[in-house]
Design a protein around this motif. Sequence first.
Motif, mmCIF file in Angstrom:
data_model
loop_
_atom_site.group_PDB
_atom_site.id
_atom_site.type_symbol
_atom_site.label_atom_id
_atom_site.label_comp_id
_atom_site.label_asym_id
_atom_site.label_seq_id
_atom_site.Cartn_x
_atom_site.Cartn_y
_atom_site.Cartn_z
ATOM 1 N N ASP A 33 27.131 23.518 7.191
ATOM 2 C CA ASP A 33 28.107 22.706 6.469
ATOM 3 C C ASP A 33 27.608 22.219 5.113
ATOM 4 O O ASP A 33 28.353 21.597 4.364
ATOM 5 N N GLU A 34 26.321 22.456 4.819
ATOM 6 C CA GLU A 34 25.749 21.933 3.583
ATOM 7 C C GLU A 34 25.773 23.002 2.497
ATOM 8 O O GLU A 34 25.425 24.158 2.741
ATOM 9 N N LYS A 35 26.175 22.626 1.264
ATOM 10 C CA LYS A 35 26.218 23.566 0.152
ATOM 11 C C LYS A 35 25.074 23.311 -0.818
ATOM 12 O O LYS A 35 24.629 22.174 -0.983
ATOM 13 N N GLU A 36 24.624 24.373 -1.479
ATOM 14 C CA GLU A 36 23.651 24.224 -2.551
ATOM 15 C C GLU A 36 24.341 23.604 -3.761
ATOM 16 O O GLU A 36 25.432 24.027 -4.141
ATOM 17 N N GLN A 37 23.687 22.626 -4.371
ATOM 18 C CA GLN A 37 24.279 21.899 -5.483
ATOM 19 C C GLN A 37 23.978 22.588 -6.813
ATOM 20 O O GLN A 37 22.844 22.983 -7.081
ATOM 21 N N LEU A 38 25.009 22.737 -7.635
ATOM 22 C CA LEU A 38 24.867 23.274 -8.989
ATOM 23 C C LEU A 38 25.367 22.233 -9.983
ATOM 24 O O LEU A 38 26.390 21.590 -9.749
ATOM 25 N N LEU A 39 24.650 22.066 -11.090
ATOM 26 C CA LEU A 39 25.049 21.097 -12.111
ATOM 27 C C LEU A 39 25.306 21.795 -13.436
ATOM 28 O O LEU A 39 24.511 22.624 -13.884
ATOM 29 N N ILE A 40 26.426 21.432 -14.061
ATOM 30 C CA ILE A 40 26.797 21.945 -15.379
ATOM 31 C C ILE A 40 26.758 20.799 -16.378
ATOM 32 O O ILE A 40 27.209 19.696 -16.069
ATOM 33 N N TRP A 41 26.250 21.062 -17.571
ATOM 34 C CA TRP A 41 26.369 20.111 -18.676
ATOM 35 C C TRP A 41 27.414 20.618 -19.657
ATOM 36 O O TRP A 41 27.461 21.804 -19.992
ATOM 37 N N SER A 42 28.259 19.691 -20.129
ATOM 38 C CA SER A 42 29.276 20.037 -21.122
ATOM 39 C C SER A 42 29.536 18.836 -22.019
ATOM 40 O O SER A 42 29.394 17.692 -21.586
ATOM 41 N N TYR A 43 29.933 19.117 -23.267
ATOM 42 C CA TYR A 43 30.291 18.031 -24.182
ATOM 43 C C TYR A 43 31.798 17.861 -24.310
ATOM 44 O O TYR A 43 32.277 17.161 -25.199
ATOM 45 N N TYR A 44 32.573 18.492 -23.446
ATOM 46 C CA TYR A 44 34.028 18.382 -23.529
ATOM 47 C C TYR A 44 34.457 16.926 -23.395
ATOM 48 O O TYR A 44 34.108 16.261 -22.424
ATOM 49 N N GLU A 45 35.236 16.467 -24.390
ATOM 50 C CA GLU A 45 35.571 15.048 -24.419
ATOM 51 C C GLU A 45 37.061 14.747 -24.442
ATOM 52 O O GLU A 45 37.464 13.628 -24.127
ATOM 53 N N THR A 46 37.900 15.711 -24.804
ATOM 54 C CA THR A 46 39.327 15.406 -24.771
ATOM 55 C C THR A 46 39.792 15.396 -23.318
ATOM 56 O O THR A 46 39.184 16.016 -22.436
ATOM 57 N N GLU A 47 40.880 14.702 -23.080
ATOM 58 C CA GLU A 47 41.390 14.593 -21.710
ATOM 59 C C GLU A 47 41.749 15.959 -21.142
ATOM 60 O O GLU A 47 41.483 16.258 -19.969
ATOM 61 N N ALA A 48 42.346 16.811 -21.970
ATOM 62 C CA ALA A 48 42.737 18.141 -21.504
ATOM 63 C C ALA A 48 41.515 18.973 -21.121
ATOM 64 O O ALA A 48 41.518 19.684 -20.106
ATOM 65 N N GLN A 49 40.454 18.900 -21.924
ATOM 66 C CA GLN A 49 39.242 19.648 -21.619
ATOM 67 C C GLN A 49 38.587 19.141 -20.334
ATOM 68 O O GLN A 49 38.195 19.928 -19.463
ATOM 69 N N ALA A 50 38.467 17.810 -20.228
ATOM 70 C CA ALA A 50 37.826 17.231 -19.051
ATOM 71 C C ALA A 50 38.618 17.526 -17.780
ATOM 72 O O ALA A 50 38.050 17.908 -16.746
ATOM 73 N N ASN A 51 39.934 17.372 -17.849
ATOM 74 C CA ASN A 51 40.766 17.669 -16.684
ATOM 75 C C ASN A 51 40.698 19.150 -16.319
ATOM 76 O O ASN A 51 40.673 19.511 -15.138
ATOM 77 N N GLY A 52 40.668 19.993 -17.338
ATOM 78 C CA GLY A 52 40.578 21.430 -17.081
ATOM 79 C C GLY A 52 39.278 21.799 -16.391
ATOM 80 O O GLY A 52 39.261 22.634 -15.475
#
Length: 400
Positions: A33-52
């Motif tokens: 039941d446990e998943k390997e964790q992946l982390l992404i870094w992004s500078y997206y700051e508009t609401e549309a980008q963040a929601n997307g």
Amino acid sequence: MRKGLKLITLAMCMAITNTACGRSTSDVENTPDEKEQLLIWSYYETEAQANGLDKLTASFNKSQDKYQVSWEYVPMTEFDKKISRAYTEQELPDVVIIDNPDMKKFIQLDMFEDISEYASTLNLDTDYYEASVDTIKYNDKYYGVPFNSNNVCLIYRSDLLMEAGVTPPKTWDELKETAKLLSKDGTYGFLMSAMDSEQGSFQLLSWVMAASDSDTQLTREAISESYDYLAGLIKDGCMPADCLNYSQTDIARRFIEGDIAMMENGPWVFSMLDEAGISYGLSPMPMNKRNAVILGGENLGIIKGKNVEGSIEFIKYCMEKGGTERFCSDANLLPSRIKSANKIIVDNPKLEIISQQMNYAIPRTGIEGYSRISKQLPKSFADVVTGELTPDEAAGKTLN
């Protein structure tokens, strides 16, 4: 009988105790039941980008049972520094969504995985925008994939131009005259970002390249002419000097407030404008010697030594299973895959002008000395605006 019960009870207690004490991290990761964790870094700051991006990561997580991806916001002005600092402190993410001109310098620092084997399956050199593919290649190897592509255009308030009886300008001379007509009663005719950051360099460079004959060389004459022209707009009262402090998102907010008639900006702000309910139109960037825009957009890159297998699975989901297309549709961005871009334009015609300008978009990675010059472009322009240097002196300072 009683003795047997005691032995059974003791054995059960020991088993429970050993199980609790022996629950290591590796044991947890190996449970179904446990998943390997992946982390992404992004500078997206508009609401549309963040929601997307929220929707993209959530859909990937639901699509399979092995990996759980999350993303973390890093301000664009701090992105490069944080990557460099995190590399030293060994606190890097698995994947970065990185501004395409920044990728090659980190490739040269050996920070990205060579994913040529996977990239060779995508037909990047034939199916994607050539300028975008150029930003992920180094010594004929691929160190990432293009996530989306963009450029800037002229965005104007339809109501203000209609009231003034003018049409969108197509040349530098026309822009200057139109901006003068529109600059009245507390309204400025034009605004752009010239802040001391990559955003400012990105916007300034479209003007420099329009005054140049070369895609790879920045000349003193072209830089000087651009500085002189843009500083002249400020001197004539057609553009506020605050352009030196504004990000691209800031100028979109100012445009929405109603005291800016035209601005240089890109598709990442379309959602902001739509939500504000204002009437606006789009036009190609005005030409000088030629039409020119600078390639914008982001690439996906995998940090060397991190979870490469899981990161490849995320990239596959983006590139092969519609993840990128859905994200771009949500965020008003253009996929780097030409067929996908054409498909999105059908549903979002505003992106057509961005697609058309991709035919002559210039990648910053191909400009000689860009990583050094880009840091000086907005600084030298500010020197012209404040009167500390002439345009020619500032151009010389930019190149030296």
